[in-house]
Enzyme design. Structure first.
Site, mmCIF file in Angstrom:
data_model
loop_
_atom_site.group_PDB
_atom_site.id
_atom_site.type_symbol
_atom_site.label_atom_id
_atom_site.label_comp_id
_atom_site.label_asym_id
_atom_site.label_seq_id
_atom_site.Cartn_x
_atom_site.Cartn_y
_atom_site.Cartn_z
ATOM 1 N N LYS A 23 0.842 -1.210 0.000
ATOM 2 C CA LYS A 23 0.000 0.000 0.000
ATOM 3 C C LYS A 23 0.869 1.249 0.000
ATOM 4 C CE LYS A 23 -2.938 0.500 3.593
ATOM 5 N NZ LYS A 23 -2.783 1.740 4.382
ATOM 6 N N SER A 24 1.867 1.298 0.860
ATOM 7 C CA SER A 24 2.718 2.501 0.959
ATOM 8 C C SER A 24 3.401 2.790 -0.373
ATOM 9 C CB SER A 24 3.803 2.290 2.026
ATOM 10 O OG SER A 24 3.240 2.151 3.298
ATOM 11 N N ARG A 28 2.799 6.012 -3.257
ATOM 12 C CA ARG A 28 3.933 6.867 -3.656
ATOM 13 C C ARG A 28 4.208 6.763 -5.154
ATOM 14 N NH1 ARG A 28 4.276 5.608 1.657
ATOM 15 N NH2 ARG A 28 5.598 6.839 3.061
ATOM 16 N N GLY A 96 -4.928 7.662 5.473
ATOM 17 C CA GLY A 96 -4.043 8.638 6.118
ATOM 18 C C GLY A 96 -2.823 8.910 5.262
ATOM 19 N N SER A 169 7.255 9.091 12.146
ATOM 20 C CA SER A 169 6.151 8.914 11.197
ATOM 21 C C SER A 169 6.661 9.076 9.779
ATOM 22 C CB SER A 169 5.033 9.937 11.467
ATOM 23 O OG SER A 169 4.212 10.065 10.320
ATOM 24 N N GLN A 171 4.774 9.118 7.250
ATOM 25 C CA GLN A 171 3.841 9.999 6.530
ATOM 26 C C GLN A 171 4.244 11.458 6.703
ATOM 27 O OE1 GLN A 171 -0.074 8.910 7.941
ATOM 28 N NE2 GLN A 171 -0.031 6.946 6.881
ATOM 29 N N ASP A 317 2.029 -1.181 12.047
ATOM 30 C CA ASP A 317 0.718 -1.607 11.519
ATOM 31 C C ASP A 317 0.370 -3.044 11.924
ATOM 32 O OD1 ASP A 317 0.290 0.842 10.292
ATOM 33 O OD2 ASP A 317 1.266 0.225 8.435
ATOM 34 N N ARG A 348 -6.363 1.681 17.978
ATOM 35 C CA ARG A 348 -6.147 0.228 17.884
ATOM 36 C C ARG A 348 -5.860 -0.435 19.219
ATOM 37 N NH1 ARG A 348 -3.192 0.135 11.943
ATOM 38 N NH2 ARG A 348 -5.177 0.053 10.816
ATOM 39 N N ARG A 389 -7.543 -3.574 9.606
ATOM 40 C CA ARG A 389 -6.601 -4.489 10.272
ATOM 41 C C ARG A 389 -7.216 -5.132 11.517
ATOM 42 N NH1 ARG A 389 -2.450 -3.587 6.917
ATOM 43 N NH2 ARG A 389 -1.832 -1.435 6.496
HETATM 44 C C1 S3P Z 1 2.694 4.744 6.331
HETATM 45 C C2 S3P Z 1 3.236 5.134 7.534
HETATM 46 C C3 S3P Z 1 2.708 4.705 8.846
HETATM 47 C C4 S3P Z 1 1.797 3.490 8.703
HETATM 48 C C5 S3P Z 1 0.811 3.645 7.584
HETATM 49 C C6 S3P Z 1 1.541 3.820 6.255
HETATM 50 C C7 S3P Z 1 3.279 5.259 5.076
HETATM 51 O O1 S3P Z 1 1.960 5.765 9.402
HETATM 52 O O2 S3P Z 1 1.108 3.270 9.913
HETATM 53 O O3 S3P Z 1 -0.032 2.509 7.484
HETATM 54 O O4 S3P Z 1 2.949 4.737 3.994
HETATM 55 O O5 S3P Z 1 4.081 6.199 5.137
HETATM 56 P P1 S3P Z 1 2.647 6.913 10.322
HETATM 57 O O6 S3P Z 1 3.494 7.756 9.441
HETATM 58 O O7 S3P Z 1 1.474 7.684 10.891
HETATM 59 O O8 S3P Z 1 3.419 6.182 11.373
#
Ligand code: S3P
Length: 437
Positions: A23-24, A28, A96, A169, A171, A317, A348, A389
């Site tokens: 997914k990440s 991107r 998110g 983080s 993100q 996660d 969670r 999840r």
């Molecule tokens: C992610 C970063 C994580 C992770 C999320 C995906 C990403 O979040 O929990 O599922 O793709 O950069 P955080 O940056 O809030 O830790």
């Protein structure tokens, strides 16, 4: 109408599974390909709701994206300054990652955007990206408490910053780096603990000069991205459910094929091994610049552990699944240093504590983790609170319960793991879907 699952005590898991794309990386890949010069082919793309929302947003911003088949996208990049304003809000759905990274990428555009999300995303903290981006001269308005919708105003004078991140983080780091592409001068990010480095690696693959090492990244604005093909490995976080399930169901042996093994993602493997799990890596290799391997997992008797805090960001996660392993292990498991779990798709710590307690587990919440006494589980009703999840983790717990478990509100599993029910059934899960009551 929403969907419930009925999960029942299952049989041993057997066979081979291939889980969907990461997914990440999929988010991107769409983002960087969209602002690159030329056309990029993305294979192994996660055809989930979250990543489809990101692709839809770039289509709204004027990027042509073809889908020759579900796990492939061809993105016809418009270059660094080719995105166009959308009259309608940009809907990130449940994601998110989508919202936070897009906030960074859109902060330095010459047009305004509005980012919205679903009920869960609308409760997630955005001040963590708004604050550093505002220091870079972005103009972003949020609802009270820093919540979505986010109104991003046009800004042509973004400035690089030296950013000491308060929370680990990926993100937040990625939002700042993506804003840094459009900023004058240098942008530096320092993390309190290294997190997944996909943005940094992919920027380099698209030809942007960037220096990075675990916990640090540095780039300057004003370059261009060159289209490149991206091959997305299978998502470790999706493989995690099968790693835990086969570990806790007696008689199981599963092979999970070509899983992404980026060390910033595989903390669960280390934690499960500390608990006594029998997981071996086979045929390690590389796919699209990322480490991959087949993972063979056999049932083992698990023991409770104190999860080392330094593993937390590398398995952030995977705690819902780890909580299930702990509830079925012998002895006590203690999780600390994981307060971030409270601001994920659901809280969670609270949702897993409630869900497992409903099945008879002894679990005590703490502000930054939980204390779980391993034991037996019974059938009953538990709610996923719309968190993908949590739903999949409770389905694993049900395979070891004394009776069937009805799990409420499971639609959002499609955000990250379309086809989970079918794949899980194919290797032995007892899992049915039912209309919500
Ligand atoms: C992610 C970063 C994580 C992770 C999320 C995906 C990403 O979040 O929990 O599922 O793709 O950069 P955080 O940056 O809030 O830790």
């Amino acid at each position: 109408m929403s969907l419930d699952w009925i999960a029942s005590p299952g049989r041993p898991l057997r066979g081979e599974v291939t889980v969907p794309g990461d997914k990440s990386i999929s988010h991107r890949a769409i983002m960087l390909a969209a602002i690159a010069d030329g056309s990029s082919r993305i294979t192994g793309f996660l055809e989930g709701e979250d990543t489809r929302a990101t692709a839809r947003i770039f289509a709204q911003l004027g990027v042509r994206i073809e889908a020759p088949n579900p796990s492939e996208r061809i993105v016809h990049g418009v270059g660094m300054h080719g995105l166009r304003a959308s009259d309608a809000p940009l809907d990130c759905g449940n994601a998110g990652t989508g919202m936070r990274l897009l906030t960074g990428l859109l902060a330095g555009q010459g047009f305004a955007s509005v980012l919205v999300g679903d009920a869960s995303l609308s409760k997630r903290p955005m001040a963590r990206v708004i604050e550093p981006l505002t220091r870079m001269q972005a103009k972003i308005a949020a609802e009270a408490g820093g919540l979505p919708p986010l109104r991003i105003h046009a800004s042509n004078d973004m400035q690089g910053i030296d950013f000491e991140q308060p929370v680990a983080s990926a993100q937040v780091k990625s939002a700042v780096l993506l804003a840094g592409l459009y900023a004058q001068g240098e942008t530096r990010v320092h993390e309190p603990h290294p997190t997944r480095d996909y943005t940094e690696r992919m920027l380099r693959a698209f030809g942007w000069p960037i220096d990075f090492s675990p916990g640090q990244a540095r780039l300057s604005g004003g370059h261009r991205l060159q289209a490149t093909d991206v091959s997305v490995p299978a998502d470790f976080s999706s493989a995690a459910f099968f790693l835990v399930a086969a570990s806790v169901i007696p008689g199981s042996e599963l092979l999970i094929r070509r899983v992404g093994m980026n060390p910033r993602r595989t903390g669960l493997l280390a934690a499960l091994r500390l608990m006594g799990a029998d997981i071996t890596k086979e045929y390690p290799g590389e796919q699209g610049g990322e480490a991959v391997a087949d993972l063979r997992v056999r049932h083992a008797s698990l023991r409770g552990i104190t999860v080392p805090e330094q593993l937390v960001p590398d398995m952030i996660d995977e705690f819902p699944a780890l909580f299930v392993a702990a509830a079925l292990a012998e002895g006590r498991t203690v999780v600390t240093g994981a307060a971030e779990l409270r601001v994920k798709e659901s809280d969670r710590i609270a949702t897993m504590a409630r869900g497992l307690a409903a099945l008879g587990a002894k679990i005590e919440e703490t502000p930054d983790g939980a204390i779980i006494e391993g034991g037996r589980l019974q059938g009953g009703q538990a709610d996923s609170h719309g968190d993908h999840r949590i739903a999949m983790s409770l389905a694993i717990a049900a395979q070891r319960a004394a009776g069937p478990v009805r799990i409420g509100d499971c639609d959002n599993v499609a955000t990250s793991f379309p086809g989970f029910v079918e794949l899980a059934r194919s290797c032995g899960f007892a899992l049915e879907t039912a209309a919500s009551r």
